[in-house]
Motif scaffolding. Sequence first.
Motif, PDB file in Angstrom:
ATOM      1  N   ARG A 372       0.843  -1.184   0.000  1.00 55.16           N
ATOM      2  CA  ARG A 372       0.000   0.000   0.000  1.00 55.16           C
ATOM      3  C   ARG A 372       0.888   1.246   0.000  1.00 55.16           C
ATOM      4  N   PRO A 373       1.428   1.573  -1.164  1.00 51.88           N
ATOM      5  CA  PRO A 373       2.390   2.685  -1.238  1.00 51.88           C
ATOM      6  C   PRO A 373       1.702   4.028  -1.018  1.00 51.88           C
ATOM      7  N   LEU A 374       2.478   5.011  -0.601  1.00 42.77           N
ATOM      8  CA  LEU A 374       1.946   6.358  -0.393  1.00 42.77           C
ATOM      9  C   LEU A 374       1.657   7.056  -1.714  1.00 42.77           C
ATOM     10  N   PHE A 375       2.342   6.647  -2.765  1.00 44.73           N
ATOM     11  CA  PHE A 375       2.098   7.182  -4.098  1.00 44.73           C
ATOM     12  C   PHE A 375       1.955   6.012  -5.063  1.00 44.73           C
ATOM     13  N   GLY A 376       1.067   6.158  -6.033  1.00 47.23           N
ATOM     14  CA  GLY A 376       0.871   5.092  -7.009  1.00 47.23           C
ATOM     15  C   GLY A 376       0.013   3.937  -6.516  1.00 47.23           C
ATOM     16  N   HIS A 377      -0.781   4.139  -5.455  1.00 52.79           N
ATOM     17  CA  HIS A 377      -1.676   3.089  -4.960  1.00 52.79           C
ATOM     18  C   HIS A 377      -2.938   3.119  -5.824  1.00 52.79           C
ATOM     19  N   ARG A 378      -2.936   2.286  -6.856  1.00 50.10           N
ATOM     20  CA  ARG A 378      -3.938   2.378  -7.908  1.00 50.10           C
ATOM     21  C   ARG A 378      -5.148   1.488  -7.652  1.00 50.10           C
ATOM     22  N   TYR A 379      -6.284   1.975  -8.114  1.00 48.83           N
ATOM     23  CA  TYR A 379      -7.523   1.196  -8.180  1.00 48.83           C
ATOM     24  C   TYR A 379      -8.288   1.669  -9.419  1.00 48.83           C
ATOM     25  N   PHE A 380      -9.333   0.949  -9.786  1.00 47.77           N
ATOM     26  CA  PHE A 380     -10.130   1.296 -10.963  1.00 47.77           C
ATOM     27  C   PHE A 380     -11.540   1.655 -10.516  1.00 47.77           C
ATOM     28  N   PHE A 381     -12.035   2.745 -11.055  1.00 46.99           N
ATOM     29  CA  PHE A 381     -13.306   3.302 -10.598  1.00 46.99           C
ATOM     30  C   PHE A 381     -14.301   3.376 -11.739  1.00 46.99           C
ATOM     31  N   TRP A 382     -15.535   2.888 -11.450  1.00 45.97           N
ATOM     32  CA  TRP A 382     -16.654   3.018 -12.393  1.00 45.97           C
ATOM     33  C   TRP A 382     -17.813   3.684 -11.673  1.00 45.97           C
ATOM     34  N   LEU A 383     -18.393   4.700 -12.303  1.00 49.68           N
ATOM     35  CA  LEU A 383     -19.566   5.386 -11.777  1.00 49.68           C
ATOM     36  C   LEU A 383     -20.539   5.573 -12.928  1.00 49.68           C
ATOM     37  N   GLU A 384     -21.742   5.097 -12.747  1.00 52.39           N
ATOM     38  CA  GLU A 384     -22.742   5.131 -13.812  1.00 52.39           C
ATOM     39  C   GLU A 384     -22.909   6.538 -14.369  1.00 52.39           C
ATOM     40  N   ASP A 385     -22.898   6.619 -15.702  1.00 52.04           N
ATOM     41  CA  ASP A 385     -23.126   7.876 -16.409  1.00 52.04           C
ATOM     42  C   ASP A 385     -22.108   8.950 -16.031  1.00 52.04           C
ATOM     43  N   ALA A 386     -20.900   8.532 -15.644  1.00 49.30           N
ATOM     44  CA  ALA A 386     -19.902   9.537 -15.260  1.00 49.30           C
ATOM     45  C   ALA A 386     -18.480   9.065 -15.525  1.00 49.30           C
ATOM     46  N   VAL A 387     -18.079   7.925 -14.951  1.00 46.77           N
ATOM     47  CA  VAL A 387     -16.694   7.452 -15.038  1.00 46.77           C
ATOM     48  C   VAL A 387     -16.701   5.997 -15.478  1.00 46.77           C
ATOM     49  N   ASP A 388     -15.911   5.677 -16.497  1.00 47.19           N
ATOM     50  CA  ASP A 388     -15.918   4.339 -17.091  1.00 47.19           C
ATOM     51  C   ASP A 388     -14.637   3.575 -16.785  1.00 47.19           C
ATOM     52  N   ASN A 389     -14.559   3.009 -15.584  1.00 49.61           N
ATOM     53  CA  ASN A 389     -13.456   2.119 -15.223  1.00 49.61           C
ATOM     54  C   ASN A 389     -12.099   2.789 -15.464  1.00 49.61           C
ATOM     55  N   VAL A 390     -11.933   3.962 -14.891  1.00 50.63           N
ATOM     56  CA  VAL A 390     -10.724   4.759 -15.072  1.00 50.63           C
ATOM     57  C   VAL A 390      -9.762   4.504 -13.909  1.00 50.63           C
ATOM     58  N   PRO A 391      -8.453   4.409 -14.163  1.00 51.59           N
ATOM     59  CA  PRO A 391      -7.485   4.240 -13.068  1.00 51.59           C
ATOM     60  C   PRO A 391      -7.372   5.504 -12.225  1.00 51.59           C
ATOM     61  N   GLU A 392      -7.415   5.333 -10.905  1.00 51.05           N
ATOM     62  CA  GLU A 392      -7.274   6.436  -9.965  1.00 51.05           C
ATOM     63  C   GLU A 392      -6.280   6.025  -8.876  1.00 51.05           C
ATOM     64  N   TYR A 393      -5.938   6.991  -8.005  1.00 49.47           N
ATOM     65  CA  TYR A 393      -4.919   6.736  -6.981  1.00 49.47           C
ATOM     66  C   TYR A 393      -5.396   7.244  -5.633  1.00 49.47           C
ATOM     67  N   LEU A 394      -5.086   6.465  -4.595  1.00 46.75           N
ATOM     68  CA  LEU A 394      -5.457   6.857  -3.248  1.00 46.75           C
ATOM     69  C   LEU A 394      -4.625   8.046  -2.784  1.00 46.75           C
ATOM     70  N   VAL A 395      -5.287   8.951  -2.063  1.00 47.63           N
ATOM     71  CA  VAL A 395      -4.606  10.066  -1.414  1.00 47.63           C
ATOM     72  C   VAL A 395      -4.612   9.767   0.083  1.00 47.63           C
ATOM     73  N   HIS A 396      -3.520   9.238   0.588  1.00 50.02           N
ATOM     74  CA  HIS A 396      -3.410   8.954   2.011  1.00 50.02           C
ATOM     75  C   HIS A 396      -3.310  10.284   2.752  1.00 50.02           C
ATOM     76  N   TRP A 397      -4.279  10.557   3.614  1.00 43.08           N
ATOM     77  CA  TRP A 397      -4.459  11.894   4.162  1.00 43.08           C
ATOM     78  C   TRP A 397      -3.229  12.420   4.896  1.00 43.08           C
ATOM     79  N   ASN A 398      -2.692  11.654   5.812  1.00 44.07           N
ATOM     80  CA  ASN A 398      -1.545  12.132   6.600  1.00 44.07           C
ATOM     81  C   ASN A 398      -0.351  12.425   5.706  1.00 44.07           C
ATOM     82  N   ASN A 399      -0.175  11.612   4.686  1.00 40.61           N
ATOM     83  CA  ASN A 399       0.906  11.856   3.735  1.00 40.61           C
ATOM     84  C   ASN A 399       0.661  13.154   2.974  1.00 40.61           C
TER      85      ASN A 399
END
Length: 467
Positions: A372-399
């Motif tokens: 679970r890296p602080l940068f480059g922690h990737r996942y794929f997100f789908w949201l109906e009528d908005a986002v089509d399985n696009v790669p995104e990255y976690l923003v770890h708050w304290n970091n």
Amino acid sequence: MPAFDPVRDAALNSPVTHPSITRRATDLAVLLNSDSQGPRTPGSARPSSLSHLLSDDAMPATPNIGINKLSSPSRTIPSPDMSQPPSASLPATSSVPYNPRNRKTPAGSVLVPMTPQEMEMYKRYRGIGTQTLLAKRKRERSMSPDDLPQPSAKRHAGDVGRVVNHYNMRPEVGVKQRLRSPIIGLKNFNNWVKSVLITRFVHPILSSSTPSESSGKRGKVLDMGCGKGGDLTKWEKARVRELIGVDIADVSIEQARQRWETMRQPRFAASFAALDCYTKPLSNAFPPEKLAQPFDVVSMQFCMHYAFETVEKARCMLQNVSQWLRKGGVFVGTIPNAEYLLERLDALPPSATQLSFGNSVYSIRFEDRHPRPLFGHRYFFWLEDAVDNVPEYLVHWNNFVGLAAEYSLYPKYKEEFHQIFTEHRHHKEFESLLLRMKVVDANGESAMDEDQWEAANIYVGFVFEKR
């Protein structure tokens, strides 16, 4: 050559044998019934011949399959009468209903007329080709710095390319069509949250800025990741004096510029540019005159998490925020809640082969549980009528907080969306805003269902102050 006679021609080509008719040798029935031993009559045709298949006595005893559901099962079929034209013999119908298997489309979906709303939508619809041509349109020469040529669109590779292509290919459908979105309740709620953050934390900053002598408007805003200009109305209501909008998607920038141009006068001054703010400085897109006066506000809505692909991109993003933001100015934004997403990931059973969760409205898929890296922690997100399985990255708050401090940015506010709703729903101004923005109706009923409410709560809103 004799004149064409359609009746004679039909008779000559008829599969029915009659003593007074001499058929052509190319007739299909003749070819199927031909035999080296001489001509055959209908009664003596071989079982596989067309004449035999057409005759009454060759029909099987089982019911025929027809398409007429209302046909009578007691209906009898008369024997062919050679004294009448062939059309006098009617084919059999059946009471067995037409019931095809493996239907590709519903029975009622063929040739359904478009509704007036659909017709209006397609009058204004601009496909991908049109959008691309608009994006490449050359601007007229002008001595104004605001009209300097924009950076040319570039090809992007990897995850960045997927993100850019996704947002460039999403059409601008207009206000009426957006209201028909299946997640319109969720979109309205997200806009309400952004309005709360802007009203509560941005308006006081703008009011402390020096007003324009001509318009009385105050403040300068940098909208990083402005997309198609969805927040232009919010900035208009905030009575900003000037706005600069940047986004990595060049087609989206052109649509944002067009949306601004259609706003009612007098509108605020605005400049737009296609720029990757995570790898390039703002000075690459705007002349020094545009950046000489610092910004009072920097806004990044639902886009900052893309910068956390690498530490270099996150630093470049924060440099662009801090360098051009005045002391006392605010940095406001919305990002996915990394802590909540990791809790959902950990809740998946150890035997799960697909590291995904969500509902009918959204889904999130991780590739691995660890690391679970602080940068480059990737996942794929789908949201109906908005986002089509696009790669995104976690923003770890304290970091994020620690990194922002290196750029003189310090947290002032942070809450999950459902907490923002709980905190502000009974405030006089924001309660009426819920109704005006159609988050709830006159009876207080929400336009969101449970799945949309769950999707909304994967986000947090934040405000940082430059000191």
